[in-house]
Write an enzyme that holds these catalytic residues in place. Structure first.
Site, PDB file in Angstrom:
ATOM      1  CB  SER A  48      -0.906   0.011   1.229  1.00  0.00           C
ATOM      2  OG  SER A  48      -0.119   0.263   2.388  1.00  0.00           O
ATOM      3  CG  ASP A  81      -3.980  -2.685  -1.433  1.00  0.00           C
ATOM      4  OD1 ASP A  81      -4.934  -2.853  -2.218  1.00  0.00           O
ATOM      5  OD2 ASP A  81      -4.088  -2.789  -0.197  1.00  0.00           O
ATOM      6  N   GLY A 211     -11.425  -5.840   1.361  1.00  0.00           N
ATOM      7  CA  GLY A 211     -12.061  -5.922   2.672  1.00  0.00           C
ATOM      8  C   GLY A 211     -12.498  -7.329   3.025  1.00  0.00           C
TER       9      GLY A 211
HETATM   10  P1  13P Z   1      -9.173  -6.114   5.101  1.00  0.00           P
HETATM   11  O1  13P Z   1      -9.173  -4.838   5.906  1.00  0.00           O
HETATM   12  O2  13P Z   1     -10.497  -6.811   5.214  1.00  0.00           O
HETATM   13  O3  13P Z   1      -8.055  -7.000   5.428  1.00  0.00           O
HETATM   14  O4  13P Z   1      -9.037  -5.686   3.561  1.00  0.00           O
HETATM   15  C1  13P Z   1      -7.755  -5.531   2.997  1.00  0.00           C
HETATM   16  C2  13P Z   1      -7.810  -4.874   1.661  1.00  0.00           C
HETATM   17  O5  13P Z   1      -8.831  -4.741   1.027  1.00  0.00           O
HETATM   18  C3  13P Z   1      -6.534  -4.403   1.118  1.00  0.00           C
HETATM   19  O6  13P Z   1      -6.707  -3.724  -0.088  1.00  0.00           O
HETATM   20  O1  G3H Z   2      -7.060  -1.480   2.179  1.00  0.00           O
HETATM   21  C1  G3H Z   2      -6.103  -1.110   2.831  1.00  0.00           C
HETATM   22  C2  G3H Z   2      -5.090  -2.085   3.291  1.00  0.00           C
HETATM   23  O2  G3H Z   2      -5.535  -2.780   4.413  1.00  0.00           O
HETATM   24  C3  G3H Z   2      -3.786  -1.411   3.511  1.00  0.00           C
HETATM   25  O3  G3H Z   2      -3.822  -0.613   4.653  1.00  0.00           O
HETATM   26  O4  G3H Z   2      -3.110   1.607   3.768  1.00  0.00           O
HETATM   27  O5  G3H Z   2      -2.974   1.076   6.217  1.00  0.00           O
HETATM   28  O6  G3H Z   2      -1.399  -0.002   4.606  1.00  0.00           O
HETATM   29  P1  G3H Z   2      -2.767   0.587   4.821  1.00  0.00           P
HETATM   30 ZN    ZN Z   3      -8.590  -2.678  -0.141  1.00  0.00          ZN
END
Ligand code: 13P
Ligand code: G3H
Ligand code: ZN
Length: 319
Positions: A48, A81, A211
């Site tokens: 991310s 991500d 999610g």
């Molecule tokens: P969670 O918060 O359910 O683990 O989702 C992660 C996610 O969508 C990362 O892009």
């Molecule tokens: O959807 C988000 C992911 O769980 C990543 O979370 O942006 O805090 O690293 P983050």
């Molecule tokens: Zn996500």
């Protein structure tokens, strides 16, 4: 071996889902690789924007390159991500990522299309795939918070138009999940009716479910018993992963569950050993526990045991 998300989706589509797991540090990477090899599963490593900033993006890339050397049997893709346009270009230009996600889902439809199309054009010129998002999940992603009332499910007709107009390679759809540990207040279920309609309009097209953490009750209870305060949390029923995969969900994103494993291990460790101040003993427990958790998720996703088939499907030069 680093492969593209496209190669993984081609093999998995309609049969099982590839687990997409976020990493932020070396311990998570070790647990992830060990768990995926123990369960013989292909996987996607997600980074991310927050993870890129936590230490340094080059640190994470170096960890992944090292893990690739340490675990030569592993087959995985490297994915950005929830990128914005600027971060997508940085990843595309770096030459390290197999795919990027442009998340302009908070923008109006036309704006989302325009931004996604620009990223697709630049990524495809370098052979990199693009995941886009349409619809809005609830919860928090780094700097964007979507209130429950503003979350909205993906409209199947819009999804079809969006894919046609942008040329994106996979689409994250909102089908009832949200980011974080508090996903459902009452009934815990995905909107399979909406998913079915999206699949009917986009047959053969890889869909993505964000999610998707299951927020295991046993994990939450242990965290709370060791001083945590995350009562009332609820996740996706992991027995719904495979039915979703059969309806075209080729990538399932799991991050929060890994954070829960980390929290449980560290809370219990320091509760039981209050005189301890070395981070390596709990770090070792975390790597072991995270590895077991990853293997268990790969079983539920259906990706466990698929490594040999994925290897066989790769071009001879890659395998
Ligand atoms: P969670 O918060 O359910 O683990 O989702 C992660 C996610 O969508 C990362 O892009
Ligand atoms: O959807 C988000 C992911 O769980 C990543 O979370 O942006 O805090 O690293 P983050
Ligand atoms: Zn996500």
């Amino acid at each position: 071996m680093i492969v593209t998300t496209k190669q993984l989706f081609q093999v998995a589509y309609g049969k099982y889902a590839i687990g997409a797991y976020n990493i932020n540090n070396a311990e998570q990477a070790m647990g992830l690789f060990r768990g995926c090899l123990a369960s013989q599963a292909p996987f996607i490593i997600q980074i991310s924007k927050g993870a890129r900033k936590y230490t340094d993006k080059r640190m994470l890339e170096a960890i992944i390159r090292a893990a690739d050397e340490i675990f030569p049997e592993a087959i995985f893709a490297v994915h950005l991500d929830h990128g914005d346009e600027e971060t997508c270009y940085d990843c595309i230009d770096s030459g390290f990522y197999s795919s990027v996600m442009i998340d302009a889902s908070h923008e109006p439809f036309e704006q989302n299309v325009a931004i996604t199309k620009r990223v697709v054009d630049r990524a495809h010129a370098k052979g990199i795939s693009v995941e886009a998002e349409l619809g809005m999940l609830g919860g928090v992603e780094e700097d964007i918070k979507v209130e429950e009332g503003n979350a909205c499910l993906t409209d199947p007709a819009e999804a079809e138009r969006f894919v046609q107009q942008t040329g994106c390679d996979s689409l994250a759809c909102a089908i009832g999940t949200s980011h974080g540990a508090f996903k459902f207040k009452g009934k815990q279920s995905l909107h399979f009716d909406v998913l079915q309609k999206i699949k009917d309009r986009l047959p053969g097209f890889p869909l993505v479910m964000h999610g998707s953490s299951s927020v295991p009750k046993t994990e939450v209870d242990r965290i709370n018993a060791a001083g945590g305060q995350i009562a009332g949390s609820m996740g996706v029923d992991p027995n719904e992963y495979l039915p979703a995969a059969r309806l075209g969900v080729a990538k399932i994103n799991i991050d929060t569950d890994g954070r829960l494993v980390w929290t449980r291990v560290h809370r219990e460790f320091f509760r039981d050993k209050p005189a301890e101040f070395d981070f390596r003993p709990p770090g070792k427990v975390f790597m072991e526990e995270y590895s077991k958790f990853i293997a268990s998720r790969n079983q539920l996703l259906g990706s466990a045991g698929q490594l040999a088939a994925v290897r066989a499907a790769l071009p001879k030069s890659a395998a």
